[in-house]
Design an enzyme around this catalytic site. Structure first.
Site, PDB file in Angstrom:
ATOM      1  N   HIS A 275     -18.597 -19.463 -24.735  1.00 48.03           N
ATOM      2  CA  HIS A 275     -19.646 -19.502 -25.756  1.00 48.03           C
ATOM      3  C   HIS A 275     -18.949 -19.500 -27.106  1.00 48.03           C
ATOM      4  CE1 HIS A 275     -22.924 -18.634 -22.851  1.00 48.03           C
ATOM      5  NE2 HIS A 275     -21.943 -18.010 -22.204  1.00 48.03           N
TER       6      HIS A 275
ATOM      7  N   ASP B 245     -16.128 -17.100 -19.131  1.00 47.10           N
ATOM      8  CA  ASP B 245     -17.423 -16.725 -19.700  1.00 47.10           C
ATOM      9  C   ASP B 245     -17.207 -15.948 -21.009  1.00 47.10           C
ATOM     10  OD1 ASP B 245     -20.099 -16.406 -20.194  1.00 47.10           O
ATOM     11  OD2 ASP B 245     -20.460 -14.985 -18.564  1.00 47.10           O
TER      12      ASP B 245
ATOM     13  N   HIS C 213     -19.442 -11.177 -29.298  1.00 44.96           N
ATOM     14  CA  HIS C 213     -20.540 -10.666 -30.127  1.00 44.96           C
ATOM     15  C   HIS C 213     -19.939  -9.973 -31.334  1.00 44.96           C
ATOM     16  CE1 HIS C 213     -23.682 -11.522 -27.211  1.00 44.96           C
ATOM     17  NE2 HIS C 213     -22.911 -11.016 -26.268  1.00 44.96           N
TER      18      HIS C 213
END
Lengths: 429, 318
Positions: free
Chosen positions: A62, A305, A309
């Protein structure tokens, strides 16, 4: 510009090559692999004692770009990739806005080409807005260069929509990746359901939720005769289901993460938000089954993965923390420490699952050191001992369940299209 | 009280899991002395004079908050209550910032109640003042566990070898978890019982016996702790109705006969009379429910005293 990597152990699982040799790079391509190569005008790098591998590929990251730049962006994310030894990453569509149209795919590819340090494959959404209601413009996105389609972060609850997505994407030879967790079973859960959740009182996400979702998705792929790739497999049941499906000839591939392969739910006992992830860290029996699945080929790929954050998002009570953590810069070190130095896996097996296989599944360049191939190369020092210092990572997401861990093995050089983008941990802009 | 080298001074009280038998005994012994203060006409003693305590409640609570407040006040401390209807996250201020703000005011202890598991532990990593967990989600409620133990000891003089049965929504109960750890450390034989969706089979790894038949569980029990059934669990499909729950799992006079004749009945409150417990049991001769409330005050006085003054000789019988 030429580059000559001297005397490394060259491991190329795609061609079965494994010997001490030189690798000559010319004009962004692998020009030659062999003994005693000479090139007077080449930049020479001594790789004695190191492993020269095809560039590592992480097919599940991500990058948070566009819209979630407090977590990560193309620059920080691809720098983290280069630092971790990855020459290609494939980024998921759960950004703001969601990557669900060709203009977003094109824009992101252009941004990656301009600002990125490594290759970026863009994965488009399966459903518009990741809402699971209507198909996104899969054909248009594929024609714009999307490498796969996925609603990662969510399971596509409606079986009819997922079936249509599989059939539709297959028309364009476009891979569908599924995040398989039955939402009704995991809703409100924050960790693996088992002895540790019973002890901590934290609502659980039972392993059977994944088994059910994977079963359904594989059945739909089998029924429609289309390929499917399962993201972040984490349960024993899933491994059994995928193994059986492969034996039946279903076109299923699967990945597992370094954290699911090495950590258990006992990590959560500290309520450390850096251990919160979906699917959750599972109990030791699941971890053992995953490793077995990776060994016997049921699980094809190791993917991180990588889900960064912002500090303030993870610096909250366990329940309120978002799931996921950084992975690109710890992935190889964790795998080498836990799977190679323990004697369970060989270096060719690990490089196969971190380079050749993801290249084959995503059908992207790289994944091999054959002459003429793109010069995406990772030089690995398998014996380098280092400590994970999250403050020094390139990623903006500093939370990691491996923080402070001493690891053995690290990428020491990353070469993308013949250009050195990382050397000794330093990323070159 | 005597000097003790297992002082709890400046120790966070986060959970009963991992607390040693001697630490538990110290708190229970201290509470016995504290209880004598509660019955006095003039309850205030100067033991914690000059100490300040914040009750930080992110979740509604009457008895626990009042109990901590009075415990501090009876011992002469200054006590301030902060109640937030929503979590700090919802309000927009992070828990870290809320806690640092409180710390900057110079408090000595923070009592924290929060709906999320692990919050007290999280707070303890941030705060220099002592943190006392007044219930964190379904994780633990250590002072409730201690007051339950204290109550059993008052009536039975021991926990060693007693059959203790915890009945009800064990899965979502912080009281159950604290009871299990504390009572097991003092040698009780702990059983849990309730409808299967409100249990976790894996609780057996905590050293308890798990039953789905309440009759089977309470056979020969010395202590029955009846947990509150939260009605919203029904909405989540975990049990069909209050009526059926009362019929199959409620503790009534008939079921109570399966236990030992002198079995003690506990309930952490607030009760749903007619649901998990029938009125005749709640107010019957075997019920210690009112006594639990008084004992809760004694336990909280003991803990505040021990964590704030623990190592010092202080005359509590002033």
């Amino acid at each position: 510009m030429k580059l000559l990597l001297k005397n490394g152990r060259v491991i190329d699982p795609a061609s079965g090559f494994d010997a001490v040799a030189d690798v000559l790079v010319d004009d962004g391509r692998i020009a030659a692999v062999g003994k005693n190569l000479q090139a007077a005008d080449a930049e020479m790098v001594d790789c004695a004692g190191k492993v020269v591998a095809p560039g590592l590929i992480d097919m599940h990251v991500h990058l948070r770009d566009p819209g979630l730049e407090a977590k990560e962006d193309i620059v920080s994310g691809t720098q983290a990739a280069a630092a971790g030894g990855f020459t290609t990453v494939a980024c998921m569509a759960n950004t703001r806005p969601v990557v669900d149209s060709s203009i977003l795919v094109e824009g992101l590819r252009e941004r990656a080409r301009r600002d990125g340090v490594v290759h970026v494959g863009v994965i488009g959404a399966l459903s518009k807005g990741l809402e699971g209601k209507e198909l996104a413009e899969i054909g248009d996105m594929k024609l714009a260069g999307a490498v796969a389609i996925s609603d990662d972060g969510h399971h596509v609850t409606r079986a009819s929509l997922f079936k249509a997505g599989l059939e539709y994407a297959a028309m364009f030879d476009c891979l569908v990746i599924t995040h398989a967790e039955d939402e009704s079973l995991v809703d409100g859960g924050y960790m693996h359901e088992g002895a540790v959740s019973a002890m901590l009182g934290i609502p659980g996400r039972p392993s059977v939720a994944e088994d059910i979702a994977i079963s359904r998705d594989i059945m739909l792929a089998e029924y429609t005769g289309t390929p499917i790739h399962i993201a972040h497999v984490s349960t024993k049941g899933s491994v059994d289901i995928i193994r059986a499906a492969k034996l039946r000839g279903v076109k299923v591939t699967a990945e597992a993460t370094p954290h699911h392969l090495t950590l258990t739910d006992a990590e959560v006992s500290s309520f450390n938000t850096a251990t919160k992830v979906n699917p959750p860290l599972r109990s030791a029996d699941h971890v053992a089954a995953l490793r077995q699945g990776l060994k016997d080929g049921t699980i094809d790929v190791i993917a991180s993965d990588h889900a960064p954050h912002a500090y303030e998002e993870k610096d909250v009570e366990f329940r309120y923390a978002p799931s996921g953590f950084t992975g690109l810069e710890t992935s190889l070190g964790v795998i080498l420490t836990e799977l190679y130095h323990t004697g369970e896996f060989t270096l060719p097996e690990i490089i196969d699952r971190m380079s050749a296989r993801p290249a084959g599944i995503l059908k992207v360049a790289g994944g091999t050191l054959k002459e003429g191939a793109a010069a995406d190369i990772t030089v690995i020092d398998p014996d380098k001992v280092w400590t994970v210092d999250c403050d020094k990572l390139y990623t903006r997401g500093k939370a990691s369940p491996f923080a402070g861990r001493r690891l053995k093995g690290q990428a020491v050089m990353t070469v993308v299209d013949g250009k050195i983008v990382m050397q000794e941990g330093q990323v070159r802009a | 009280m005597g000097k003790s080298n297992l002082s709890l001074r400046n120790k966070d009280i986060l959970q009963l899991q991992g607390m040693s038998e001697s630490q538990l005994q110290l708190i229970l012994d201290t509470a016995r002395e504290m209880k004598t203060i509660i019955d006095r006409d003039i309850k205030k003693v100067p033991t914690l004079r000059g100490k300040s305590i914040i009750n930080l409640f992110f979740e509604p609570s009457t008895r626990t908050r009042t109990s901590f407040e009075l415990a501090g006040k009876y011992l002469g401390a200054d006590v301030v209550n902060i109640t937030t209807s929503a979590s700090s996250v919802v309000k927009g201020e992070s828990m870290r910032d809320t806690l640092l703000t409180i710390e900057a005011m110079g408090v000595d202890a923070v009592v924290i109640r929060h709906e999320a598991e692990g919050s007290a532990q999280f707070a303890s990593q941030i705060l220099k003042p002592v943190v006392i967990n007044a219930g964190d989600g379904a994780h633990e409620h250590p002072t409730q566990g201690l007051l339950d133990m204290f109550t059993v000891l008052q009536y039975k003089q021991r926990l060693e070898g007693l059959k203790v049965v915890i009945v009800g929504d064990v899965l979502h109960s912080r009281v159950a978890r604290s009871d299990i750890w504390g009572m097991k450390t003092l040698g009780a034989d702990v059983h849990v019982a309730g409808p299967a969706p409100l249990l976790a089979r894996e609780m057996e790894t905590m050293g308890v016996t798990v039953h789905t038949s309440v009759e089977e569980a309470i056979e020969g029990a010395d202590v029955i702790n009846v947990l509150r059934i939260q009605k919203e669990r029904q909405g989540k499909g975990l049990f069909p109705s209050g009526r059926e729950y009362a019929r199959l799992f409620g503790i009534n006079a008939k079921r109570l006969q399966l236990a030992k004749p002198d079995a003690l009945v506990l309930h952490p409150g607030p009760m749903n009379r007619g649901l998990e417990i029938s009125p005749e049991v709640a107010y019957g001769a075997q019920s210690a429910i009112q006594e639990q409330v008084k004992n809760g005050l004694a336990i909280r006085m003991a803990i505040l005293y021990l964590v704030l003054m623990g190592g010092e000789e202080v005359e509590v019988t002033a």
